[in-house]
Design an enzyme around this catalytic site. Structure first.
Site, PDB file in Angstrom:
ATOM      1  N   HIS A 146       0.788  -1.114  -0.022  1.00  0.00           N
ATOM      2  CA  HIS A 146       0.037   0.052   0.054  1.00  0.00           C
ATOM      3  C   HIS A 146       1.004   1.200   0.074  1.00  0.00           C
ATOM      4  O   HIS A 146       1.804   1.325   0.772  1.00  0.00           O
ATOM      5  CB  HIS A 146      -0.812   0.160   1.053  1.00  0.00           C
ATOM      6  CG  HIS A 146      -1.559   1.238   1.189  1.00  0.00           C
ATOM      7  ND1 HIS A 146      -2.946   1.419   0.674  1.00  0.00           N
ATOM      8  CD2 HIS A 146      -1.430   2.549   1.723  1.00  0.00           C
ATOM      9  CE1 HIS A 146      -3.537   2.409   0.910  1.00  0.00           C
ATOM     10  NE2 HIS A 146      -2.731   3.179   1.550  1.00  0.00           N
ATOM     11  N   ASP A 175     -15.665   2.226   6.395  1.00  0.00           N
ATOM     12  CA  ASP A 175     -14.906   3.029   6.021  1.00  0.00           C
ATOM     13  C   ASP A 175     -15.268   3.834   4.900  1.00  0.00           C
ATOM     14  O   ASP A 175     -14.884   5.193   4.867  1.00  0.00           O
ATOM     15  CB  ASP A 175     -13.362   2.522   5.557  1.00  0.00           C
ATOM     16  CG  ASP A 175     -12.360   3.455   4.932  1.00  0.00           C
ATOM     17  OD1 ASP A 175     -11.966   4.157   5.864  1.00  0.00           O
ATOM     18  OD2 ASP A 175     -11.974   3.460   3.934  1.00  0.00           O
ATOM     19  N   ARG A 211     -15.180  12.380   6.873  1.00  0.00           N
ATOM     20  CA  ARG A 211     -14.155  13.153   7.167  1.00  0.00           C
ATOM     21  C   ARG A 211     -13.631  14.083   6.126  1.00  0.00           C
ATOM     22  O   ARG A 211     -13.235  15.158   6.317  1.00  0.00           O
ATOM     23  CB  ARG A 211     -12.888  12.010   7.398  1.00  0.00           C
ATOM     24  CG  ARG A 211     -13.239  11.353   8.679  1.00  0.00           C
ATOM     25  CD  ARG A 211     -12.369   9.839   8.707  1.00  0.00           C
ATOM     26  NE  ARG A 211     -11.017  10.125   8.672  1.00  0.00           N
ATOM     27  CZ  ARG A 211     -10.136   9.392   7.989  1.00  0.00           C
ATOM     28  NH1 ARG A 211     -10.390   8.278   7.452  1.00  0.00           N
ATOM     29  NH2 ARG A 211      -8.782  10.068   7.834  1.00  0.00           N
ATOM     30  N   SER A 271      -8.343   3.476   8.659  1.00  0.00           N
ATOM     31  CA  SER A 271      -9.055   3.557   7.447  1.00  0.00           C
ATOM     32  C   SER A 271      -8.397   2.548   6.504  1.00  0.00           C
ATOM     33  O   SER A 271      -8.785   1.682   5.803  1.00  0.00           O
ATOM     34  CB  SER A 271      -9.166   4.984   7.080  1.00  0.00           C
ATOM     35  OG  SER A 271      -9.382   5.004   5.630  1.00  0.00           O
ATOM     36  N   LYS A 285      -8.865  -1.666   5.122  1.00  0.00           N
ATOM     37  CA  LYS A 285      -8.985  -2.199   3.818  1.00  0.00           C
ATOM     38  C   LYS A 285      -7.845  -3.208   3.587  1.00  0.00           C
ATOM     39  O   LYS A 285      -8.220  -4.240   2.721  1.00  0.00           O
ATOM     40  CB  LYS A 285      -8.845  -1.069   2.877  1.00  0.00           C
ATOM     41  CG  LYS A 285     -10.145  -0.090   3.145  1.00  0.00           C
ATOM     42  CD  LYS A 285      -9.874   1.194   1.878  1.00  0.00           C
ATOM     43  CE  LYS A 285      -9.109   2.042   2.433  1.00  0.00           C
ATOM     44  NZ  LYS A 285      -9.740   3.562   2.491  1.00  0.00           N
TER      45      LYS A 285
HETATM   46  N1  URA Z   1      -6.236   6.835   2.394  1.00  0.00           N
HETATM   47  C1  URA Z   1      -7.136   6.103   3.131  1.00  0.00           C
HETATM   48  O1  URA Z   1      -7.622   5.208   2.556  1.00  0.00           O
HETATM   49  N2  URA Z   1      -7.727   6.608   4.071  1.00  0.00           N
HETATM   50  C2  URA Z   1      -7.417   7.632   4.899  1.00  0.00           C
HETATM   51  O2  URA Z   1      -7.859   8.189   5.792  1.00  0.00           O
HETATM   52  C3  URA Z   1      -6.323   8.563   4.163  1.00  0.00           C
HETATM   53  C4  URA Z   1      -6.043   8.066   3.137  1.00  0.00           C
END
Ligand code: URA
Length: 417
Positions: free
Chosen positions: A82, A161, A168, A183, A187
């Site tokens: 990621h 999320d 947010r 967050s 994932k």
């Molecule tokens: N990327 C994400 O997936 N979540 C966040 O909160 C910030 C960046």
């Protein structure tokens, strides 16, 4: 339980219990909580923070809020990577074939670009025929047979999320380390890989511009993943300057192919080797040196490029465009930005370069914007390099020439001599 009690507790600096967090996430996903109360809780978290336990529980509940991919049959061989987002970051296109050529299994869900940062799904979509919408069965079959598949975010993954992130975004509560860490990691956990390497960017084009903040975010994500029983490592990488020289979807595919053929910009190759080596080290249980040797070997002997062609054509991409990248879609208009002075470039603002590419049509200002996959920028000069007045600093590409003037102005503002 009452939402007002959770908001008050967090506002006053208290610690939410595991039950309270589980209740809040479930009620939210079930549509029982109004956005104004959820936003108030998010703002209280933004001010008060969360303990490691709270963050781990929030992550686990968000990961469990929707579908979860089961990759347990591959054990540690299932890898994911990621990146916290950057400009010119085409590393997934290079790393996925490297690690899958070495026997790892990469079943990856990637995002689309937003604002100044690009997304892997858009880059892959620049290849004619490439499909980012495989059915779950086809996705896993391809991982079995080819070793790698990359698709867009599934609609059912981490719905908690999805909703919280959207709130947010409009309530100035994105930049909170526990909220970002939970967050991202929710994932990653739901996507199923046992071995996860996090590329946390710092610098002018990064989400976390300050290295100390980036380190805190990295530590928080590693702690969450490790507590969930995954093998996780984080590497801080530079995003003060765009990665490589190409920014824009089709342009970045061309540059990724250069690296996969053993060439390409050194900064881009180096980051890919570092990240891929860590994935190979953890996934195959090798020493760091042995992992790096294997990664460099498949890049240099053409195995990684062959694997790239296998992967992309398995998802419908046109082989001709991979073997002859000049056949990738190209912009109808291009124009150079000429250097206004001679001298050495002292600094670049990477976010500003991403913004210029967005103005050319290569990125989205809003989630639903349609983008021009051929648009972007090729940087002739980057930080530390010499420019000569009147020589090209960069070439701008777009299919809409009315966009060129504003993009040139924005791009010029990215440079300091
Ligand atoms: N990327 C994400 O997936 N979540 C966040 O909160 C910030 C960046």
């Amino acid at each position: 339980m009452l939402m007002i009690d959770l908001i008050r507790k967090k506002r006053d600096g208290g610690v939410l219990s595991a039950d309270e967090i589980a209740w809040f996430v479930q009620e939210y996903v079930d549509g029982h909580l109004p956005d104004y109360q959820v936003s108030a809780l998010l703002m209280a978290i933004w001010f008060r923070g969360m303990t490691d336990e709270e963050t781990a529980q929030l992550t686990a509940c968000m990961a469990a809020s929707g579908e979860q991919v089961d990759l347990s049959r591959y054990g540690d061989l299932s890898v994911d990577k990621h990146s916290t987002g950057g400009v010119g970051d085409k590393t997934t296109l290079i790393i996925a074939p490297i690690v899958s050529a070495l026997g790892l299994k990469m079943a990856k869900m990637s995002g689309r670009g937003l604002g100044h940062t690009g997304g892997t799904v858009d880059k892959l979509s620049a290849i004619d025929g490439f499909s980012v919408d495989l059915t779950p069965a086809d996705f896993l079959r391809q991982v079995d047979e080819v070793g790698v598949a990359v698709i867009g975010q599934s609609g059912n993954l981490t719905p908690a999320d999805k909703g919280l992130y959207a709130l947010r975004d409009v309530t100035a509560t994105v930049d909170s380390i526990p909220l970002i860490a939970s967050s991202i990691m929710s994932k990653k956990l739901a996507a199923g890989a046992h071995t996860i390497v996090l590329d946390v960017k710092t610098g002018s084009g990064a989400f976390m511009q300050d290295p100390a903040d980036a380190k805190k975010l990295a530590d928080a994500m590693v702690a969450i993943g490790t507590a969930a029983g995954r093998k996780v490592a984080a590497i801080l990488t530079d995003m003060d300057v765009p990665l490589g020289r190409a920014v824009g979807n089709a342009l970045e595919v061309q540059e990724a192919i250069e690296v996969l053929r053993g060439g390409g910009p050194k900064d881009l190759r180096d980051v890919c080797v570092t990240l891929a080596s860590k994935m190979v080290e953890l996934g195959l249980n090798l020493s760091a040196d042995e992992a790096k040797n294997r990664v460099e070997q498949v890049l240099d002997d053409g195995t990684a490029f062959t694997q790239f062609v296998r992967w992309v054509t398995a998802q419908g991409g046109k082989e001709e465009q991979l073997l002859h990248p000049e056949a990738l879609p190209t912009a109808t208009h291009s124009e150079p930005l000429l250097a206004p002075v001679s001298g050495c470039i002292k600094r670049m603002n990477a976010a500003q370069v991403g913004y210029a590419a967005m103005l050319l049509g290569g990125g989205r200002a809003k989630k639903d914007d349609v983008i021009d996959l051929t648009a972007g920028v090729r940087l002739c000069c980057k930080t530390g390099e010499q420019t000569t007045k009147g020589e090209p600093l960069a070439i701008l590409y777009t299919s809409d020439p009315t966009r060129l003037a504003a993009a040139k102005e924005a791009l010029l503002a990215a440079y300091e001599w």
